[in-house]
Write an enzyme that holds these catalytic residues in place. Structure first.
Site, PDB file in Angstrom:
ATOM      1  N   ARG A  99      44.432  26.545  38.270  1.00 41.51           N
ATOM      2  CA  ARG A  99      45.207  26.845  39.994  1.00 41.51           C
ATOM      3  C   ARG A  99      43.960  26.384  40.042  1.00 41.51           C
ATOM      4  NH1 ARG A  99      48.207  32.098  37.377  1.00 41.51           N
ATOM      5  NH2 ARG A  99      46.953  32.282  36.189  1.00 41.51           N
ATOM      6  N   SER A 161      37.756  32.289  31.955  1.00 41.73           N
ATOM      7  CA  SER A 161      37.865  33.734  31.062  1.00 41.73           C
ATOM      8  C   SER A 161      37.880  32.785  29.739  1.00 41.73           C
ATOM      9  CB  SER A 161      39.862  33.168  31.124  1.00 41.73           C
ATOM     10  OG  SER A 161      40.097  33.401  32.338  1.00 41.73           O
ATOM     11  N   ASP A 215      39.221  36.647  33.943  1.00 41.83           N
ATOM     12  CA  ASP A 215      40.519  37.235  33.873  1.00 41.83           C
ATOM     13  C   ASP A 215      40.967  38.263  33.755  1.00 41.83           C
ATOM     14  OD1 ASP A 215      40.774  36.353  31.197  1.00 41.83           O
ATOM     15  OD2 ASP A 215      42.555  35.132  30.945  1.00 41.83           O
TER      16      ASP A 215
HETATM   17  C1  BGC Z   1      39.035  34.399  26.063  1.00 48.58           C
HETATM   18  C2  BGC Z   1      38.589  35.943  27.191  1.00 48.58           C
HETATM   19  C3  BGC Z   1      39.629  35.897  28.369  1.00 48.58           C
HETATM   20  C4  BGC Z   1      41.452  35.791  27.162  1.00 48.58           C
HETATM   21  C5  BGC Z   1      42.700  35.623  28.220  1.00 48.58           C
HETATM   22  C6  BGC Z   1      39.625  35.201  25.651  1.00 48.58           C
HETATM   23  O1  BGC Z   1      40.094  34.349  24.574  1.00 48.58           O
HETATM   24  O2  BGC Z   1      37.798  34.884  25.420  1.00 48.58           O
HETATM   25  O3  BGC Z   1      37.104  36.070  27.849  1.00 48.58           O
HETATM   26  O4  BGC Z   1      39.854  37.132  28.800  1.00 48.58           O
HETATM   27  O5  BGC Z   1      40.713  35.035  26.404  1.00 48.58           O
HETATM   28  O6  BGC Z   1      42.161  35.107  28.749  1.00 48.58           O
END
Ligand code: BGC
Length: 477
Positions: A99, A161, A215
């Protein structure tokens, strides 16, 4: 008996293993089915052990000792204070969609927003990292031009994320890819620099990448915008993770905190919990086989127990084993059921809706779509396996949340949550409420949906970073 922070072990034991299988026509079959999936049922002892291991791993992580938990300082120095004004861009990469958005803030309140979704093709998610970042830059340019954002400087916050090691708000080095991404040639690099380079190569937009965040941090910041008691950001989606307001003196790399800050947002990266074998005591053969087919086997143990990317596949693996043992569908599977990833977490949610309503309609429709021959007992078994997998996931998440609630010692804490599992699974929220209240009985807590926290949080963090930039500029005049 009350142990560990007043947990009522007897009461916990009565519910933690989830409901029993409704007796089937054949008693022996009931017993055998129960035996095959018993590993998915955790008793109070196992839950308290998970809790203890999580506490130890958090402590080791924060002290930079060997641990499966990173406990990363996010370097977000403060939350919104109502003085943020202007237009801020945000990117959100990590889940199913990518996004790009633009948020307009007036005195810290969101007064306008525009969002565009872009699909990230498989060949971009898996392959050369530079190509992926070029694509992100292309989407940003497309957005800036289509929205007519002009040629003035555009501050941007980037939700990325994936696990990162951070040394400042605009330095996040990728530790490893997770979920369905794997572009090995950029592991170890700073995501901000990769994006800045890709934008500079194009040279057609004036975007200033101010901050990179996870995130969960975006969700916490968005949550704090909605509720001042917000202290935890939780993602229950494709992947899973949480961050929380850690006591500043306990956070690692806290030497930048010179303004009397009391708390710091720490990104736990709990998806990797157990990667060092510390959670093997709850691992089942189904978890092993899900791991084998995942994009990066041998990593992200905890996420594979609870994430939306994996729950459906976990259930499918259990069903296939039951068929193989002649306990389900008269021992006959179908090509569809034998297909890896064909059973999705959204199907688990639909079946769980039947469990809630005491119906079978969704379950029958799904089994029909898998070309399976089934009877009423088969339906009961499938519904029960979905319930056990969901119950285990919610229990594990609650166990870790309870540790955070106890650690923060706040009179009341709001947990901001985002993600498809939380939003779409019909039972997850109620299970989290039930288990967190049993596991942290002394702590008042509230769950709050922070929709699009991961995306909008990035815009809000860009606004915070911009405010600090202006403050620093003024003080150096
Ligand atoms: C990532 C995290 C993220 C989570 C949710 C995980 O696979 O390592 O950084 O916060 O996914 O998206």
């Amino acid at each position: 008996m009350k142990l560990q922070s007043d947990v009522d072990v007897v009461a916990l034991n009565a519910v933690a293993r989830g409901p029993n299988l409704t007796p089937l026509h054949n008693k022996q079959r009931t017993r055998k089915v129960e035996e095959v999936v018993d590993g998915l049922r955790l008793d109070a002892d196992a839950v308290l052990r998970v809790r203890g291991v999580f506490e130890q791993e958090m402590e080791a992580g924060r002290l930079d000792q060997p641990s499966s938990l990173q406990m990363e300082n996010t370097f977000i120095p403060e939350l919104l204070d109502g003085t943020e004004n202007g237009s801020f861009m945000a990117l959100d990469l990590g889940g199913t969609n990518f996004r790009v958005m633009n948020l307009v803030l007036k005195d810290g309140r969101l007064v306008d927003e525009n969002i565009a979704f872009y699909h990230v093709d498989d060949h971009l998610r898996i392959g050369c990292g530079y190509r992926l970042f070029d694509f992100l830059a292309e989407c940003i340019a497309d957005f800036v031009h289509k929205q007519g954002l002009g040629s003035g400087r555009l501050p941007l916050g980037f939700t990325f994320s994936f696990p990162m090691t951070q040394s400042s708000l605009d330095d996040g080095k990728l530790v490893t890819w997770t979920k369905s991404f794997n572009c090995p040639n950029v592991v170890g690099m700073n995501a901000v620099q990769l994006l800045r380079d890709a934008l500079a190569k194009r040279g057609d937009v004036n975007v200033d990448v101010m901050a990179v965040l996870n995130d969960t941090a975006g969700t916490l910041v968005k949550g704090s915008y909605l509720d001042r008691d917000c202290a935890i950001g939780l993602i229950l989606g494709t992947g899973s993770n949480a961050c929380f307001l850690e006591h500043a003196h306990l956070a690692k790399n806290n030497s930048h905190l010179t303004h009397g800050e009391k708390d710091v947002i720490v990104d736990i990266e709990w998806g990797a919990f157990g990667d060092n074998g510390s959670l093997d005591f709850i691992r089942t053969e189904f978890d092993d086989s899900v791991d084998e087919v995942s994009v990066i086997p041998g990593s992200f143990t905890f996420e594979k127990y609870i994430g939306g990317k994996y729950l459906g596949e976990l259930v499918r693996r259990a069903l296939v084993r039951l068929v193989g043992d002649g306990l389900l569908f008269s021992g006959t599977s179908s090509a569809e059921l034998n297909t890896t990833w064909a059973f999705t977490t959204s199907m688990v949610s639909h079946i769980e809706q039947d469990n809630l309503d005491g119906l079978h309609r969704n379950t029958r429709e799904i089994l029909d779509s898998f070309n399976l021959n089934f009877d009423a007992d088969d339906v009961l078994i499938v519904q029960w396996v979905c319930q056990l997998a969901s119950n285990r996931a919610a229990l594990l998440v609650s166990t870790c949340l309870a540790v955070l609630l106890d650690r923060m010692e706040r009179p009341t804490a709001t947990i901001a949550v985002d993600g498809s599992v939380y939003q779409k699974h019909p039972r997850f929220k109620a299970l989290l409420e039930k288990y967190t209240s049993m596991l942290a009985p002394k702590r008042k807590r509230k769950f709050l949906l922070a929709e699009d926290g991961s995306g909008k949080g990035a815009g809000l963090v860009a606004a915070i970073a911009e405010k600090l930039r202006l403050r620093n500029n003024n003080s150096s005049l």
